[in-house]
Design a protein around this motif. Sequence first.
Motif, mmCIF file in Angstrom:
data_model
loop_
_atom_site.group_PDB
_atom_site.id
_atom_site.type_symbol
_atom_site.label_atom_id
_atom_site.label_comp_id
_atom_site.label_asym_id
_atom_site.label_seq_id
_atom_site.Cartn_x
_atom_site.Cartn_y
_atom_site.Cartn_z
ATOM 1 N N VAL A 177 0.838 -1.202 0.000
ATOM 2 C CA VAL A 177 0.000 0.000 0.000
ATOM 3 C C VAL A 177 0.871 1.249 0.000
ATOM 4 O O VAL A 177 0.607 2.208 -0.737
ATOM 5 N N PHE A 178 1.914 1.242 0.826
ATOM 6 C CA PHE A 178 2.764 2.435 0.912
ATOM 7 C C PHE A 178 3.524 2.679 -0.383
ATOM 8 O O PHE A 178 3.753 3.835 -0.760
ATOM 9 N N LEU A 271 -1.955 8.248 6.182
ATOM 10 C CA LEU A 271 -1.760 6.962 5.523
ATOM 11 C C LEU A 271 -0.511 6.235 6.008
ATOM 12 O O LEU A 271 -0.586 5.033 6.304
ATOM 13 N N PRO A 272 0.653 6.893 6.128
ATOM 14 C CA PRO A 272 1.815 6.169 6.660
ATOM 15 C C PRO A 272 1.587 5.640 8.073
ATOM 16 O O PRO A 272 2.180 4.639 8.464
ATOM 17 N N ILE A 273 0.718 6.316 8.837
ATOM 18 C CA ILE A 273 0.431 5.851 10.192
ATOM 19 C C ILE A 273 -0.520 4.664 10.168
ATOM 20 O O ILE A 273 -0.349 3.685 10.899
ATOM 21 N N THR A 274 -1.538 4.741 9.302
ATOM 22 C CA THR A 274 -2.553 3.687 9.299
ATOM 23 C C THR A 274 -2.010 2.337 8.851
ATOM 24 O O THR A 274 -2.529 1.300 9.269
ATOM 25 N N ILE A 275 -0.974 2.324 8.010
ATOM 26 C CA ILE A 275 -0.463 1.032 7.563
ATOM 27 C C ILE A 275 0.256 0.275 8.683
ATOM 28 O O ILE A 275 0.476 -0.935 8.576
ATOM 29 N N ILE A 330 -7.622 -1.317 6.158
ATOM 30 C CA ILE A 330 -7.274 0.033 6.614
ATOM 31 C C ILE A 330 -6.397 0.733 5.583
ATOM 32 O O ILE A 330 -6.634 1.891 5.211
ATOM 33 N N GLY A 331 -5.375 0.038 5.100
ATOM 34 C CA GLY A 331 -4.462 0.646 4.142
ATOM 35 C C GLY A 331 -5.118 0.979 2.816
ATOM 36 O O GLY A 331 -4.957 2.085 2.289
ATOM 37 N N MET A 334 -7.595 3.974 3.017
ATOM 38 C CA MET A 334 -6.913 5.270 3.026
ATOM 39 C C MET A 334 -6.315 5.583 1.663
ATOM 40 O O MET A 334 -6.321 6.741 1.216
ATOM 41 N N LEU A 335 -5.802 4.568 0.965
ATOM 42 C CA LEU A 335 -5.230 4.793 -0.351
ATOM 43 C C LEU A 335 -6.300 5.243 -1.344
ATOM 44 O O LEU A 335 -6.082 6.173 -2.132
ATOM 45 N N LEU A 336 -7.462 4.603 -1.315
ATOM 46 C CA LEU A 336 -8.557 5.008 -2.191
ATOM 47 C C LEU A 336 -9.026 6.422 -1.877
ATOM 48 O O LEU A 336 -9.327 7.211 -2.776
ATOM 49 N N MET A 337 -9.062 6.761 -0.607
ATOM 50 C CA MET A 337 -9.447 8.120 -0.222
ATOM 51 C C MET A 337 -8.419 9.133 -0.708
ATOM 52 O O MET A 337 -8.770 10.228 -1.155
ATOM 53 N N TYR A 338 -7.147 8.757 -0.632
ATOM 54 C CA TYR A 338 -6.105 9.656 -1.133
ATOM 55 C C TYR A 338 -6.246 9.866 -2.637
ATOM 56 O O TYR A 338 -6.158 10.991 -3.138
#
Length: 385
Positions: A177-178, A271-275, A330-331, A334-338
């Motif tokens: 994801v990251f 995002l870096p925190i949620t992963i 979770i990852g 957040m990626l889709l939201m980004y």
Amino acid sequence: MKQYLFVVILTATITLVLAWAVWQLSMRYKLYPGIRERDVHKTPTPRLGGVAMYLGIVAAFLASSQHPFFSIFWADPAAVWAILGATTLIVLVGVADDIWDLDWMIKLGAQFAAAGIIAWFGKLQILSLPIGGLTVGSSWMSFVLTVLSIVIVMNAVNFIDGLDGLVAGVALIANGVFFAYSYLLVRDAGATTYFNLASFIAAALIGACIGFLPLNWTPAKLFMGDSGALMLGLLMAVSAIAITGQITPSQLDPDNFGRSQLLGAFIPILLPITIVLLPLLDFGLAIIRRVGAGKSPFSPDRKHLHHRMLDMGHSDRTAVLIFYAWTAIIGLAMLLMYIGTASDWPGEYLLGVGFGVIGAIACLVVTLMPPGPRPAPVTTAQEAS
């Protein structure tokens, strides 16, 4: 993208071959500790798999130095050498701990030293937070914030290292994801090339986890030990700092970037925190639990999240798969939201929200409703941190 795929394949191949060699040597010369009271596994198992992962990642870095596409982060090699130096230090200390069970103060001191090498000599520091133009007030604040962030993530990843394939699989998903996030973030920030240090580290970590998982999947033949878990945490934190903490807030200004003023401005830091949310949650609960009991925050116990899931009735494999599911949901949410906020297209944003909500509900149901009493353990499982 082909170059990053090459990094993944190279790292995975070298890690797999060396992991098999480490396993063979460890079994031949009995390089494995006895069973501790807090351990889940019942058969003595080597814990030096982190060495194979480390060598695979080092090989990827050395190969990148000869590749023109990655010359952008070799133009000023101080950061790269600082990362390799800090990683080497933490792996050596991890190997020593896996063999001799070092005092937690020694390990913590080595972690701060490794983080300090990266922040001081590598000049990789959290200079700004892409939230409404917020910048870190001084160089010393940047240094302290960077060191603390790296140490926290290292320990968070290490704390969940308790079941076969758990850390390697969670790190594989999180770094996947990251990688997508860092690749898109550089593009959206208007960079002339998509090749960057953060995406490279994520690709190397993906390869290392892929190469290690075949020997670490239940029943595990080889554990990564503290050397592998601490290394993963270190490099995951560094990759996040190398991109999110280095981009100036003006580059991500909503007027120029086309993102939502509401949540979009927070996603590059969220995002870096949620992963690593699950490792951070387990780490925080462990610190509160141990300090509340009057113990050292690093004193081992058998009350981590994965232990609680086993006590609820989940099998070792099911517990690991549930952790995978939580990490992916979770990852990816957040990626889709980004993606939605970056492209000013609400479709992906709403899809990310819906995916996260529905996925979280499904995972919560599966987590809280185990199939039944846990059967007697019959397979080898990873050691508890």
